[in-house]
Design an enzyme around this catalytic site. Structure first.
Site, PDB file in Angstrom:
ATOM      1  CG  ASP A 143      -0.805  -4.767  13.545  1.00 23.22           C
ATOM      2  OD1 ASP A 143       0.196  -3.989  13.717  1.00 23.22           O
ATOM      3  OD2 ASP A 143      -1.047  -5.103  12.353  1.00 23.22           O
ATOM      4  CD  GLU A 166      -3.011  -5.970   8.191  1.00 23.73           C
ATOM      5  OE1 GLU A 166      -3.039  -5.655   9.573  1.00 23.73           O
ATOM      6  OE2 GLU A 166      -2.294  -5.406   7.499  1.00 23.73           O
ATOM      7  CG  ASN A 193      -1.639   1.196   1.438  1.00 30.09           C
ATOM      8  OD1 ASN A 193      -2.631   1.522   0.278  1.00 30.09           O
ATOM      9  ND2 ASN A 193      -1.473   2.331   2.175  1.00 30.09           N
ATOM     10  CG  ASP A 209       1.155  -4.451   5.789  1.00 35.87           C
ATOM     11  OD1 ASP A 209       0.794  -4.544   6.891  1.00 35.87           O
ATOM     12  OD2 ASP A 209       1.107  -2.935   5.461  1.00 35.87           O
TER      13      ASP A 209
END
Ligand SMILES: [Ca+2]
Ligand SMILES: [Ca+2]
Length: 509
Positions: free
Chosen positions: A321, A255, A116, A215
């Site tokens: 996380d 994810e 991203n 991700d």
């Protein structure tokens, strides 16, 4: 320990294109796992030296958190070069040694693909920010004002700041970043970015990695009304899947967002092989392992009924996380054990976060952000920096590392490590846990979770209590229990009786 027959069956299940459905994965933060050269930072050679430990635990695949060069503003989730290795962790030769050593042991390797955004230090962004006419001017998302009508989202939670737009003085424009300002979003509406990122995937697959953990993959494209898994992002994921499918026996795990990941599977064969089941794994987000009722687990499991054929849940109870499973269980080891058991008896592929198998306690220091509390060094021994490093660890160990380490737990048959070994050995080579049908059973006591797992060969009944007191309840349908093969409970007709914090597995076929 699994029997030789179990091991032979497991080896057979782990061969061929469906291997990932039958694997148990382990998420590794290389920086905190094992240091081979005394600089206090875990590295690839250190990890290679621990592969036999992971094999002995019952691990079939390793997910490496980002291993590429990074300015480390987000623990490596800010990549400065997609085709190289972070020098703190070694070099490409060290990676090749690690990959070969894993493959020698029939263990697979997933690399974290962070598509991203890049690091702001990446050469692409350095070029893009220099002027509106540079070669890569259009590789990122720019605006004259700190907003854009075609992009309807801000930052991703309070960790990452107030605005998704930061002014770049050299260019006189604002750039979009869903996360930290050091992580500018790539512009996927530029076909050059699409081609380049797919080529990066191809680079790692050609090296021989077995696939990717992707991700925040739902966030690639933005629209005015949505920023998660918009149709353009779906199209991109299908292109990425086609790249994987051009290599034999590769797999990728998404994810996904915090709701059901069902949309990440597409038809079941054109998007992700696996997606994390956060509604189970992060249920309640806070300390829901301490819940007194099955309700959230029941709902998370029921959600998987909507998955397309071919979809595989990736189950987990912790990650880099969120707070350590130990913390989320409020320090009650029986609660962590219950959460781990459910995740491994549900239909899916389990992912274990490093140290979870020790019941690792949280740390108290952070270097990047407070997620470092769950990213402390792996304690291997009691003395001498817990065998993690001969130097000074890059970050302090978590609490109670003198008791919570591999050496100490190895000697204790009641340790969390012994529990994880036993649980993984119990499942090993029994495909019913990976892919067998799951049917929830309604019991008139919401403190009891009950379900069956059934394949052509085997049939099991799982019962788990959510209470620290003895519980009983009556199922609303007939129970076919069979022999007690794990844990402790009594079944009489439709009546289930469990001891405090009890759980049990019965086998009827
Ligand atoms: Ca090192
Ligand atoms: Ca984006």
């Amino acid at each position: 320990m699994p029997t030789p027959e179990q091991q032979a069956k497991a080896a057979q299940l782990l061969t061929g294109p469906d291997w990932y459905r039958h694997a148990v994965f382990y998420e590794v933060y290389v920086r905190s796992f094992a240091d081979s050269n005394g600089d206090g930072i875990g590295d690839l050679d250190g990890l290679t030296g621990k592969l036999d430990y992971l094999k002995g635990l019952g691990i079939d695949g390793i997910w490496l958190m980002p291993i590429m060069p990074t300015p480390f503003k987000d623990s490596g989730y800010d990549i400065a070069d997609y085709r190289a290795i972070n020098p703190d962790y070694g070099d490409m030769a060290a990676f090749d040694r690690f990959l070969a050593a894993a493959h020698d042991r029939k263990m697979r390797v997933l690399v974290d693909l962070v598509l991203n955004h890049t690091a702001s230090t990446h050469a692409w962004f350095q070029d893009s920010k220099s002027s509106k006419t540079s070669a890569k001017a259009d590789w990122y998302v720019w605006s004259d004002t700190p907003s854009r009508p075609d992009i309807g989202c801000g930052t991703y939670g309070p960790t990452f700041g107030d605005s998704a737009w930061t002014l770049e003085p050299a260019r006189g424009q604002y750039y979009f970043h869903r996360f930290y300002p050091d992580q500018p979003d790539l512009n996927y509406r530029n076909p050059e970015v699409v081609a380049e990122t797919l080529d990066i995937a191809k680079f790692w697959l050609t090296k021989g990695v077995d696939g990717f953990r992707c991700d925040v993959i739902g966030l690639l494209f933005e629209t005015a009304t949505s920023c998660e898994l918009v149709p353009e992002t779906v199209d991109y994921i299908k292109k990425l899947r086609a790249v994987l499918d051009s290599f034999p026996d590769r797999a990728m795990v998404a994810e996904s967002g915090l709701g059901t990941p069902v949309a990440y599977f597409g038809s079941g064969k054109d998007m992700f092989h696996m997606a994390f089941d956060f509604p189970y794994g992060y249920f309640g987000w806070n300390f829901a392992f301490a819940a007194k009722t099955r309700d959230q687990v029941f709902k998370a499991i029921a959600d998987t009924d909507a998955y397309p054929a071919g979809a595989q849940d990736a189950t987990l109870i912790g990650s880099h996380d969120v707070a350590r499973a130990y913390s989320r269980a409020l320090g009650d080891l029986s609660r962590q054990r219950r959460a781990a058991e459910i995740s491994m008896f549900m239909k899916g592929t389990p992912f274990v976060y490093y140290g979870e198998e020790l019941g690792l306690h949280p740390g108290a220091q952070f270097v990047v952000d407070n997620r470092d509390f769950a990213r402390t060094p792996m304690p291997w021994t009691t003395p001498q920096n817990h065998g993690f490093t001969t130097g000074k660890p890059w970050i302090d160990f978590g609490e109670a590392a003198d008791q919570t380490n591999v050496e100490a737990e190895d000697k204790d048959p009641d340790s969390m490590l012994a529990f994880y070994r036993s649980l993984l050995a119990f499942r090993r080579g029994h495909a019913v846990w990976d892919t067998g049908d799951l049917k929830l059973i309604d019991v008139d006591n919401s403190g009891i979770l009950a379900f069956t797992r059934t394949s052509a060969e085997e049939s099991y009944l799982v019962v788990e209590s959510f209470s620290d007191e003895p519980q009983d309840g009556t199922a609303k349908s007939d129970l076919r229990a069979g022999d007690l093969v794990r844990g402790n409970a009594t079944i009489a007709g439709r009546r289930i009786t469990l001891p405090a914090a009890g759980s049990a597995v019965f086998r009827s076929k």
